[in-house]
Design a protein around this motif. Structure first.
Motif, mmCIF file in Angstrom:
data_model
loop_
_atom_site.group_PDB
_atom_site.id
_atom_site.type_symbol
_atom_site.label_atom_id
_atom_site.label_comp_id
_atom_site.label_asym_id
_atom_site.label_seq_id
_atom_site.Cartn_x
_atom_site.Cartn_y
_atom_site.Cartn_z
ATOM 1 N N PRO A 245 0.826 -1.207 0.000
ATOM 2 C CA PRO A 245 0.000 0.000 0.000
ATOM 3 C C PRO A 245 0.859 1.255 0.000
ATOM 4 O O PRO A 245 1.955 1.266 0.541
ATOM 5 N N TRP A 246 0.346 2.274 -0.606
ATOM 6 C CA TRP A 246 0.987 3.585 -0.654
ATOM 7 C C TRP A 246 2.349 3.538 -1.334
ATOM 8 O O TRP A 246 3.164 4.420 -1.169
ATOM 9 N N GLY A 247 2.639 2.460 -2.080
ATOM 10 C CA GLY A 247 3.880 2.371 -2.832
ATOM 11 C C GLY A 247 5.112 2.056 -2.005
ATOM 12 O O GLY A 247 6.227 2.243 -2.475
ATOM 13 N N VAL A 248 4.949 1.622 -0.803
ATOM 14 C CA VAL A 248 6.085 1.257 0.055
ATOM 15 C C VAL A 248 5.913 -0.187 0.517
ATOM 16 O O VAL A 248 4.836 -0.752 0.406
ATOM 17 N N PRO A 249 6.970 -0.808 1.024
ATOM 18 C CA PRO A 249 6.848 -2.202 1.465
ATOM 19 C C PRO A 249 5.740 -2.400 2.495
ATOM 20 O O PRO A 249 5.392 -1.488 3.244
ATOM 21 N N ASN A 250 5.223 -3.620 2.514
ATOM 22 C CA ASN A 250 4.108 -3.956 3.400
ATOM 23 C C ASN A 250 4.371 -3.561 4.845
ATOM 24 O O ASN A 250 5.420 -3.869 5.401
ATOM 25 N N GLY A 251 3.420 -2.877 5.442
ATOM 26 C CA GLY A 251 3.477 -2.526 6.854
ATOM 27 C C GLY A 251 4.310 -1.323 7.203
ATOM 28 O O GLY A 251 4.303 -0.866 8.341
ATOM 29 N N SER A 252 5.046 -0.749 6.258
ATOM 30 C CA SER A 252 5.921 0.365 6.616
ATOM 31 C C SER A 252 5.268 1.731 6.448
ATOM 32 O O SER A 252 5.790 2.724 6.960
ATOM 33 N N ALA A 253 4.141 1.822 5.749
ATOM 34 C CA ALA A 253 3.479 3.117 5.569
ATOM 35 C C ALA A 253 2.872 3.592 6.887
ATOM 36 O O ALA A 253 3.038 4.749 7.258
ATOM 37 N N LEU A 254 2.206 2.725 7.571
ATOM 38 C CA LEU A 254 1.579 3.049 8.849
ATOM 39 C C LEU A 254 1.938 1.927 9.831
ATOM 40 O O LEU A 254 1.100 1.087 10.161
ATOM 41 N N PRO A 255 3.177 1.900 10.318
ATOM 42 C CA PRO A 255 3.628 0.743 11.100
ATOM 43 C C PRO A 255 2.818 0.492 12.366
ATOM 44 O O PRO A 255 2.562 -0.654 12.715
ATOM 45 N N GLY A 256 2.401 1.530 13.053
ATOM 46 C CA GLY A 256 1.612 1.340 14.265
ATOM 47 C C GLY A 256 0.268 0.711 13.977
ATOM 48 O O GLY A 256 -0.203 -0.157 14.710
ATOM 49 N N LEU A 257 -0.339 1.125 12.885
ATOM 50 C CA LEU A 257 -1.638 0.587 12.498
ATOM 51 C C LEU A 257 -1.495 -0.809 11.897
ATOM 52 O O LEU A 257 -2.345 -1.669 12.092
ATOM 53 N N ALA A 258 -0.401 -1.047 11.191
ATOM 54 C CA ALA A 258 -0.178 -2.353 10.567
ATOM 55 C C ALA A 258 -0.086 -3.461 11.603
ATOM 56 O O ALA A 258 -0.497 -4.590 11.350
ATOM 57 N N VAL A 259 0.431 -3.142 12.785
ATOM 58 C CA VAL A 259 0.493 -4.140 13.849
ATOM 59 C C VAL A 259 -0.913 -4.600 14.216
ATOM 60 O O VAL A 259 -1.156 -5.789 14.439
ATOM 61 N N ALA A 260 -1.853 -3.682 14.239
ATOM 62 C CA ALA A 260 -3.230 -4.005 14.611
ATOM 63 C C ALA A 260 -4.009 -4.631 13.465
ATOM 64 O O ALA A 260 -4.951 -5.381 13.702
ATOM 65 N N THR A 261 -3.630 -4.345 12.232
ATOM 66 C CA THR A 261 -4.423 -4.815 11.088
ATOM 67 C C THR A 261 -3.783 -5.967 10.332
ATOM 68 O O THR A 261 -4.339 -6.420 9.339
ATOM 69 N N GLN A 262 -2.646 -6.463 10.786
ATOM 70 C CA GLN A 262 -1.957 -7.521 10.036
ATOM 71 C C GLN A 262 -2.767 -8.815 9.931
ATOM 72 O O GLN A 262 -2.545 -9.617 9.039
ATOM 73 N N PHE A 263 -3.691 -9.002 10.847
ATOM 74 C CA PHE A 263 -4.545 -10.183 10.783
ATOM 75 C C PHE A 263 -5.944 -9.833 10.286
ATOM 76 O O PHE A 263 -6.894 -10.593 10.511
ATOM 77 N N GLY A 264 -6.071 -8.725 9.597
ATOM 78 C CA GLY A 264 -7.364 -8.289 9.083
ATOM 79 C C GLY A 264 -7.968 -9.241 8.076
ATOM 80 O O GLY A 264 -9.184 -9.266 7.895
ATOM 81 N N TRP A 265 -7.155 -10.067 7.444
ATOM 82 C CA TRP A 265 -7.673 -11.049 6.494
ATOM 83 C C TRP A 265 -8.616 -12.030 7.184
ATOM 84 O O TRP A 265 -9.469 -12.628 6.538
ATOM 85 N N LEU A 266 -8.486 -12.175 8.493
ATOM 86 C CA LEU A 266 -9.395 -13.049 9.229
ATOM 87 C C LEU A 266 -10.817 -12.489 9.253
ATOM 88 O O LEU A 266 -11.772 -13.219 9.504
ATOM 89 N N GLY A 267 -10.951 -11.198 8.979
ATOM 90 C CA GLY A 267 -12.275 -10.583 8.917
ATOM 91 C C GLY A 267 -13.147 -11.206 7.843
ATOM 92 O O GLY A 267 -14.369 -11.272 7.999
ATOM 93 N N VAL A 268 -12.529 -11.694 6.764
ATOM 94 C CA VAL A 268 -13.291 -12.361 5.706
ATOM 95 C C VAL A 268 -13.949 -13.617 6.265
ATOM 96 O O VAL A 268 -15.139 -13.865 6.054
ATOM 97 N N TYR A 269 -13.185 -14.397 7.008
ATOM 98 C CA TYR A 269 -13.728 -15.628 7.584
ATOM 99 C C TYR A 269 -14.795 -15.320 8.631
ATOM 100 O O TYR A 269 -15.816 -16.011 8.704
ATOM 101 N N LEU A 270 -14.568 -14.289 9.432
ATOM 102 C CA LEU A 270 -15.560 -13.890 10.416
ATOM 103 C C LEU A 270 -16.855 -13.463 9.739
ATOM 104 O O LEU A 270 -17.949 -13.842 10.146
ATOM 105 N N PHE A 271 -16.728 -12.686 8.667
ATOM 106 C CA PHE A 271 -17.899 -12.213 7.941
ATOM 107 C C PHE A 271 -18.695 -13.386 7.384
ATOM 108 O O PHE A 271 -19.928 -13.435 7.500
#
Length: 111
Positions: free
Chosen positions: A35-61
Motif C-alpha cells: 500500500p501507498w507504494g512502500v513495502p508492506n506494513g511500513s506506511a503506517l507501522p503502528g496501524l499495521a500491527v493491529a491490522t496484520q490479521f485483518g484477512w481473518l475478517g473475511v472468515y468472520l464475515f
C-alpha cells in the motif's frame, strides 16, 4: 395501535459484521499489496500491527453470514426458505447483471 413483537434481529451480529469489514479494509490499506507504494506494513507501522490479521475478517464475515442464513430458515419449510432466498437474491443479481452489461456497452465491449 399495532402490536409490538420483539425483533428477531441480533444487532450484535451487525456490529460484528462491521468489525469484520473494518478489519479487511484496514488490512488492505496498511498491509496488503504494498500500500501507498512502500513495502508492506511500513506506511503506517503502528496501524499495521493491529491490522496484520485483518484477512481473518473475511472468515468472520462468512461465519456470521452463514449463521444468519441458518437463522432465516428457522420455522420455514425447505420450499418457503428456497423461495425467500431466491426472491431476495434475484433482484440484486439482475440489477448487477444489467449494470455490467451497460458498463460493457459504454466501454465498447458489448457489441
Amino acid at each position: 395501535m399495532p402490536s409490538q413483537t420483539p425483533s428477531s434481529r441480533l444487532y450484535v451480529l451487525d456490529g460484528l459484521r462491521l468489525v469484520a469489514a473494518l478489519l479487511v479494509v484496514g488490512f488492505h490499506f496498511t498491509v496488503f499489496a504494498k500500500p501507498w507504494g512502500v513495502p508492506n506494513g511500513s506506511a503506517l507501522p503502528g496501524l499495521a500491527v493491529a491490522t496484520q490479521f485483518g484477512w481473518l475478517g473475511v472468515y468472520l464475515f462468512f461465519l456470521i453470514s452463514g449463521f444468519v442464513i441458518c437463522m432465516s430458515a428457522e420455522g420455514r419449510s425447505v420450499a418457503q426458505f428456497a423461495t425467500a432466498r431466491i426472491t431476495r437474491l434475484s433482484c440484486p443479481r439482475n440489477l448487477h447483471f444489467v449494470a455490467s452489461l451497460r458498463g460493457l456497452q459504454m466501454n465498447g465491449a458489448g457489441g
